[in-house]
Enzyme design. Structure first.
Site, short mmCIF file in Angstrom:
data_model
loop_
_atom_site.label_atom_id
_atom_site.label_comp_id
_atom_site.label_asym_id
_atom_site.label_seq_id
_atom_site.Cartn_x
_atom_site.Cartn_y
_atom_site.Cartn_z
N ASP A 82 -0.10 2.44 8.33
CA ASP A 82 -0.66 1.65 9.44
C ASP A 82 0.14 1.69 10.74
OD1 ASP A 82 -2.54 0.88 7.54
OD2 ASP A 82 -1.50 -0.98 7.05
N ARG A 119 19.11 11.06 -4.65
CA ARG A 119 20.06 12.18 -4.47
C ARG A 119 21.32 11.73 -3.72
NH1 ARG A 119 16.97 17.15 -5.17
NH2 ARG A 119 16.03 16.78 -7.20
N GLU A 165 -10.94 -0.58 10.96
CA GLU A 165 -11.43 -1.54 9.96
C GLU A 165 -11.10 -2.98 10.36
OE1 GLU A 165 -9.49 -1.09 6.14
OE2 GLU A 165 -7.50 -1.32 7.00
N GLY A 189 0.84 -1.20 0.00
CA GLY A 189 0.00 0.00 0.00
C GLY A 189 0.87 1.25 0.00
N VAL A 239 16.99 8.64 -1.68
CA VAL A 239 17.83 7.53 -2.18
C VAL A 239 18.55 7.98 -3.45
CG1 VAL A 239 17.74 5.22 -3.24
CG2 VAL A 239 16.43 5.68 -1.15
P1 ADP Z 1 2.89 -4.17 2.82
O1 ADP Z 1 4.31 -4.24 2.40
O2 ADP Z 1 2.34 -2.78 2.77
O3 ADP Z 1 2.63 -4.88 4.13
P2 ADP Z 1 1.80 -6.42 1.40
O4 ADP Z 1 1.59 -7.27 2.60
O5 ADP Z 1 0.74 -6.42 0.36
O6 ADP Z 1 2.03 -4.89 1.74
O7 ADP Z 1 3.20 -6.86 0.76
C1 ADP Z 1 3.70 -6.21 -0.38
C2 ADP Z 1 4.35 -7.22 -1.26
O8 ADP Z 1 5.47 -7.81 -0.58
C3 ADP Z 1 3.49 -8.40 -1.65
O9 ADP Z 1 2.63 -8.10 -2.72
C4 ADP Z 1 4.53 -9.42 -2.05
O10 ADP Z 1 5.07 -9.12 -3.31
C5 ADP Z 1 5.60 -9.17 -1.00
N1 ADP Z 1 5.38 -10.05 0.16
C6 ADP Z 1 4.40 -9.99 1.06
N2 ADP Z 1 4.47 -10.99 1.96
C7 ADP Z 1 5.53 -11.71 1.60
C8 ADP Z 1 6.15 -12.91 2.13
N3 ADP Z 1 5.66 -13.53 3.21
N4 ADP Z 1 7.23 -13.37 1.50
C9 ADP Z 1 7.74 -12.76 0.42
N5 ADP Z 1 7.21 -11.64 -0.12
C10 ADP Z 1 6.13 -11.13 0.44
O1 F6P Z 2 -1.57 -1.08 4.45
C1 F6P Z 2 -2.18 0.11 4.06
C2 F6P Z 2 -3.66 -0.08 3.84
O2 F6P Z 2 -4.23 1.14 3.46
C3 F6P Z 2 -4.42 -0.66 5.03
O3 F6P Z 2 -4.70 0.31 6.00
C4 F6P Z 2 -5.65 -1.22 4.36
O4 F6P Z 2 -6.20 -2.29 5.09
C5 F6P Z 2 -5.10 -1.69 3.04
O5 F6P Z 2 -3.87 -1.03 2.82
C6 F6P Z 2 -6.02 -1.42 1.87
O6 F6P Z 2 -5.48 -2.03 0.76
P1 F6P Z 2 -5.93 -1.71 -0.73
O7 F6P Z 2 -5.16 -0.50 -1.16
O8 F6P Z 2 -5.51 -2.92 -1.47
O9 F6P Z 2 -7.39 -1.45 -0.73
#
Ligand code: ADP
Ligand code: F6P
Length: 338
Positions: free
Chosen positions: A127, A25, A223, A11, A23
């Site tokens: 978050d 610069r 949420e 997100g 990064v």
């Molecule tokens: P955030 O980094 O904001 O927590 P996500 O949980 O959607 O968002 O993770 C972002 C991306 O990081 C995922 O779409 C995936 O490409 C990678 N990722 C997430 N979880 C894992 C995991 N357990 N192992 C490896 N890559 C992961």
């Molecule tokens: O991790 C950031 C966040 O905005 C959370 O607060 C929320 O649950 C989620 O991403 C929403 O994800 P999406 O952008 O896929 O709707």
């Protein structure tokens, strides 16, 4: 290290642009080539990569979103796709990567590291739920957006003697809700980390407010209350009481308190707009710190905030840490927001 890649993942969050700028610069100042990887791990797999110059990051410091774009890329969790990403790094001469994202993105950085691509990650998510960091960039801006919107809801609630039941983002964590609840003076702050009691935490608090002459009320609900995850202490209650969403919650508030109630979902507006000074400054410091680590041959680290200091930790150790919810702050909010 001659060539460093940078990507934003998961997100988006306000301040990600400021981090990328820092990064780029820092790399330019250190004579390191910097490659912008578009759309997170997806771009790394697909080779959606371009060299970035100091000029390319002009005018992004104060902009929301991420100009590198972001993506969720579930397939990155597979061995096959990680191997493709490693291949891309070799093809583009990328010797190390700065990852900006949430805890999921940190796990991706860990996996790349374990496959021989040195990574350094920094926390970018509204978050504030990354276990190894006391702060995540975007959080301050998101909270400020919440309080601006809650103040607006308060105006109309006041005119109509109503209660606003407001859903706040934050995934499985109640940090944004807690902070916004304190800053906006919410009557009730309902988060997944604290088991709540409808009578005590909502009905009685509104009744007490009424006795004090209050005519309008704000109930904030994370949420995460509606997510079926083990850390949500209130999921069972919601299911047993037929509360599937914020509209059901608002209906229940109205039934139990007699105060006309309206639900509102703040949603993705929380993730947009110009980053606050705090987010710009911390993002800049962390972006600079990440490059300095890679430049000095140090990788497999996460750059995080501990109290007011920016420090780095081992990526594997960092992911195992715990971040207990601030129950003391929660209690203080409940004492003051009557
Ligand atoms: P955030 O980094 O904001 O927590 P996500 O949980 O959607 O968002 O993770 C972002 C991306 O990081 C995922 O779409 C995936 O490409 C990678 N990722 C997430 N979880 C894992 C995991 N357990 N192992 C490896 N890559 C992961
Ligand atoms: O991790 C950031 C966040 O905005 C959370 O607060 C929320 O649950 C989620 O991403 C929403 O994800 P999406 O952008 O896929 O709707």
């Amino acid at each position: 290290m001659k060539t460093i890649g940078v990507l934003t993942s998961g997100g988006d969050a306000q301040g990600m642009n400021a981090a990328v700028r820092a990064v780029v610069r820092t790399c330019v100042a250190e004579n390191i080539t910097v490659m912008g990887i578009r759309e997170g791990y997806k771009g790394l797999i697909e080779g959606n990569i371009q060299e970035l110059t100091a000029r390319d990051v002009c005018d992004i410091l104060g902009r929301g979103g991420t100009f590198l774009r972001s993506a969720r890329c579930p397939e990155f969790k597979t061995e096959e796709k990680i191997q493709e990403a490693v291949h891309t790094c070799k093809e583009f001469g990328i010797e190390g990567i700065v990852v900006i994202g949430g805890d999921g993105s940190f796990r991706g950085a860990r996996d790349l590291t374990l496959h021989g691509i040195p990574c350094v990650a920094m926390p970018g998510t509204i978050d504030n739920d990354i276990v190894c960091s006391d702060y995540t960039i975007g959080f301050d801006t998101a909270v400020n957006i919440c309080i601006d919107l809650i103040d607006k809801l308060r105006d109309t609630c006041n005119s109509h003697n109503r209660c606003s039941v407001v859903q706040i983002m934050g995934k499985n964590a109640g940090w944004v809700t807690l902070e916004a609840g304190i800053a906006a003076g919410a009557t009730s702050i309902i988060v997944p980390e604290v088991e709540f009691d409808f009578q005590r935490d909502i009905v009685d608090r509104i009744a007490r407010g009424k006795r004090y002459g209050k005519n309008h009320f704000i109930v904030l609900v994370s949420e995460g209350l509606f997510f079926d995850v083990p850390s949500n202490k209130n999921y069972k209650y919601c299911v047993e009481n037929g509360i599937a969403n914020i509209a059901d919650f608002a209906k229940r508030v109205e039934q139990e308190t007699g105060v006309e109630s309206r639900e509102a979902i703040l949603g993705h507006v929380q993730r947009g707009g110009a980053p606050s000074a705090k987010d710009r400054v911390i993002a800049t410091e962390m972006g600079n710190y990440c490059v300095n680590l890679l430049k000095n041959g140090i990788s497999n680290r996460v750059v995080v905030m501990k109290e007011t200091d920016i420090i780095d930790l081992d990526i594997l150790e960092a992911l195992k840490m715990e971040k207990p919810f601030d129950f003391k702050k929660y209690e203080m909010a409940n004492m003051i927001n009557i």
